[in-house]
Write a protein that holds these residues in place. Structure first.
Motif, short mmCIF file in Angstrom:
data_model
loop_
_atom_site.label_atom_id
_atom_site.label_comp_id
_atom_site.label_asym_id
_atom_site.label_seq_id
_atom_site.Cartn_x
_atom_site.Cartn_y
_atom_site.Cartn_z
N SER A 1 0.83 -1.21 0.00
CA SER A 1 0.00 0.00 0.00
C SER A 1 0.86 1.25 0.00
CB SER A 1 -0.92 0.00 1.21
OG SER A 1 -0.17 -0.02 2.41
N GLU B 1 -5.65 8.81 4.70
CA GLU B 1 -6.86 8.14 5.18
C GLU B 1 -6.93 8.16 6.70
OE1 GLU B 1 -9.50 6.88 3.65
OE2 GLU B 1 -8.69 7.65 1.75
N VAL C 1 -13.23 3.96 10.42
CA VAL C 1 -12.22 3.22 9.65
C VAL C 1 -10.85 3.87 9.80
CG1 VAL C 1 -11.52 2.49 7.34
CG2 VAL C 1 -13.92 2.33 8.02
N TYR D 1 -4.92 -4.11 -5.70
CA TYR D 1 -5.88 -3.19 -5.06
C TYR D 1 -5.53 -2.98 -3.59
CZ TYR D 1 -8.47 -4.46 -9.26
OH TYR D 1 -8.84 -4.68 -10.56
N ASN E 1 -4.43 -0.40 -1.72
CA ASN E 1 -4.95 0.76 -1.01
C ASN E 1 -6.43 0.60 -0.64
OD1 ASN E 1 -2.47 1.99 -1.23
ND2 ASN E 1 -3.01 3.12 -3.07
N SER E 2 -7.21 0.10 -1.58
CA SER E 2 -8.65 -0.04 -1.34
C SER E 2 -8.96 -1.18 -0.37
CB SER E 2 -9.38 -0.29 -2.67
OG SER E 2 -9.16 0.77 -3.58
N LEU E 3 -8.28 -2.32 -0.54
CA LEU E 3 -8.61 -3.49 0.26
C LEU E 3 -8.14 -3.39 1.70
CD1 LEU E 3 -8.02 -6.38 -2.32
CD2 LEU E 3 -10.18 -5.39 -1.54
N LYS F 1 -8.12 -0.75 3.39
CA LYS F 1 -9.14 0.10 4.02
C LYS F 1 -10.44 -0.67 4.21
CE LYS F 1 -11.71 4.39 3.24
NZ LYS F 1 -11.91 5.52 2.30
N PHE F 2 -10.84 -1.47 3.23
CA PHE F 2 -12.10 -2.21 3.28
C PHE F 2 -12.09 -3.27 4.39
CE2 PHE F 2 -14.96 -5.64 1.90
CZ PHE F 2 -16.12 -4.92 1.69
N PHE F 3 -10.94 -3.95 4.54
CA PHE F 3 -10.84 -5.03 5.53
C PHE F 3 -10.16 -4.58 6.83
CE2 PHE F 3 -11.07 -7.61 1.57
CZ PHE F 3 -12.19 -8.36 1.89
#
Length: 419
Positions: free
Chosen positions: A26, A34, A41, A121, A123-125, A127-129
């Motif tokens: 990341s 973030e 989050v 992915y 950066n996105s994942l 944050k998502f998990f």
């Protein structure tokens, strides 16, 4: 029940493996931004990244636990399936088949594919998990802390090295990647933040050379050392410049420059008010040129070619503009360079544009070389002469028509990309 446990273990292993690679891959700048957001989050991400080593070790422990349970149940399931289907092998062959099949299933579903997906992915994942990852992080925290202390002790005692240290900085590459992402996400109709542009210029600053930003020899406004003061005054009035270069005999023998303010001293000759200049090679980086000029308290440097002749001049303003963008004053002519696509594969460009800029902006593949930097230089390097207005020139897949030109340089060209 066994199949459910096996599937659950594979999912958990994929999760732990993925979060480990996502954390490493990341963008640290993205994570820091973030973490500054005021939400649940962001607070979770902050707690996850407080101790990076603890987080990674926790994910490794979780993955190891999932794999052990998976191996136990998967081996037992494969053995019973072989018996049910009527296949009888020796103990060693049974063990080998269990290992191979279990390994291939685990490698495909819980290691290879998840790591690729989480890396792409990242950066996105991450944050998502973040929330489920934090739960497992707290679950295995104390076990991870014990392993880290043991490893630190071994490193210090036997290898005489420092224990685990936290990296509190991000790399230049990460900053460049983040800015590139921000630039690519902006629509053509939107305006890019000045801070983003400034960061982008700063990243490229260290690689820019004097020849890339200098005013070329053909555009130098200069006065002879033995010209009269009246001629100098008239040149200041006509050009509106605050500084004018002074030469002796020719532009290859520049002795300095004069500032318009010094005319208030009522000098009797140009020689009385000449300010010395610095001399730098074309290949010097502008960051080094700026350091030289600031140390010597000069604002103008003459750029020399490989033969010692004058290639152009560079000022502190030219260098600063590379960081902050174009700086216009009341004496700037406001001349705009032309760049437009008139049809599919047909462009009209000012010859002063850098080839690298055109390639990046319009996704062209014009050859780049050390002997030229601009589009006009590319054409002249091929023709070995200054083309005239109306000339048609074909260089590889590019067909040029000279729209405007003087006896010294090309001004405007029409370029067609041939199929």
């Amino acid at each position: 029940m066994e199949i459910s446990i096996i599937i659950l273990c594979l999912i958990l292993s994929a999760f732990f493996s993925g979060m480990e690679i996502a954390f490493v891959s990341s963008n640290k700048i993205y994570l820091e931004i973030e973490k500054k957001q005021d939400n649940f989050v962001s607070k979770t991400l902050t707690k996850l990244t407080e101790k990076p080593t603890n987080f990674i070790v926790s994910m490794l422990i979780g993955n190891s636990v999932a794999m052990v349970i998976y191996g136990f149940y998967m081996g037992d399931l494969l053995l019973r399936l072989a018996i049910d289907w009527g296949y009888y092998f020796s103990d060693w062959l049974n063990l080998l088949l269990q290992i191979v099949i279990s390994f291939l299933v685990m490698l495909l579903t819980a290691a290879f594919l998840p790591k690729i997906f989480f890396q792409i992915y990242a950066n996105s994942l991450i944050k998502f998990f973040a929330v489920p990852a934090y739960l497992f992080y707290k679950l295995f925290y104390f076990i991870a802390a014990i392993f880290i202390k043991i490893s630190d002790f071994i490193l210090r005692k036997f290898f005489k090295t420092e224990g685990d240290t936290i990296q509190l900085y991000f790399s230049k590459l990460e900053l460049g990647n983040y800015i590139t992402e921000q630039m690519s996400s902006v629509e053509d109709s939107e305006t890019v933040d000045s801070e983003i542009l400034m960061f982008q210029n700063a990243l490229e600053f260290s690689g820019v050379k004097a020849r890339d930003v200098m005013s070329p020899r053909t555009e130098i406004i200069a006065v002879d050392l033995f010209d009269s003061i009246e001629e100098l005054k008239q040149l200041f009035i006509e050009t509106g410049y605050s500084k004018i270069v002074v030469y002796q005999n020719s532009l290859d023998d520049i002795v300095g420059y004069v500032h318009s303010f010094d005319l208030f001293k009522k000098p009797k000759s140009v020689k009385e008010i000449v300010i010395p200049v610095e001399f730098v090679p074309e290949t010097i980086f502008i960051k080094d040129a700026m350091n030289l000029l600031t140390k010597k308290r000069k604002s103008v440097a003459v750029v020399l070619d490989e033969y010692g002749g004058t290639s152009g001049i560079i000022t502190l303003e030219d260098i600063i503009e590379e960081l902050f963008g174009e700086i216009e004053d009341e004496h700037d002519s406001g001349e705009e360079l032309v760049e437009k696509e008139v049809a599919a594969g047909v462009f009209v460009f000012s010859a002063r544009f850098d080839v690298a800029y055109l390639n990046d902006t319009y996704k062209l593949q014009i050859p780049e070389g050390d002997s030229y930097g601009t589009l006009g230089g590319f054409i002249v390097d091929f023709t070995k002469e200054i083309p005239e207005k109306g000339d048609a020139i074909t260089i590889g897949a590019y067909h040029f028509i000279i729209e405007e030109a003087t006896n010294k340089k090309i001004e405007l060209v029409k370029m067609t990309i041939q199929e």
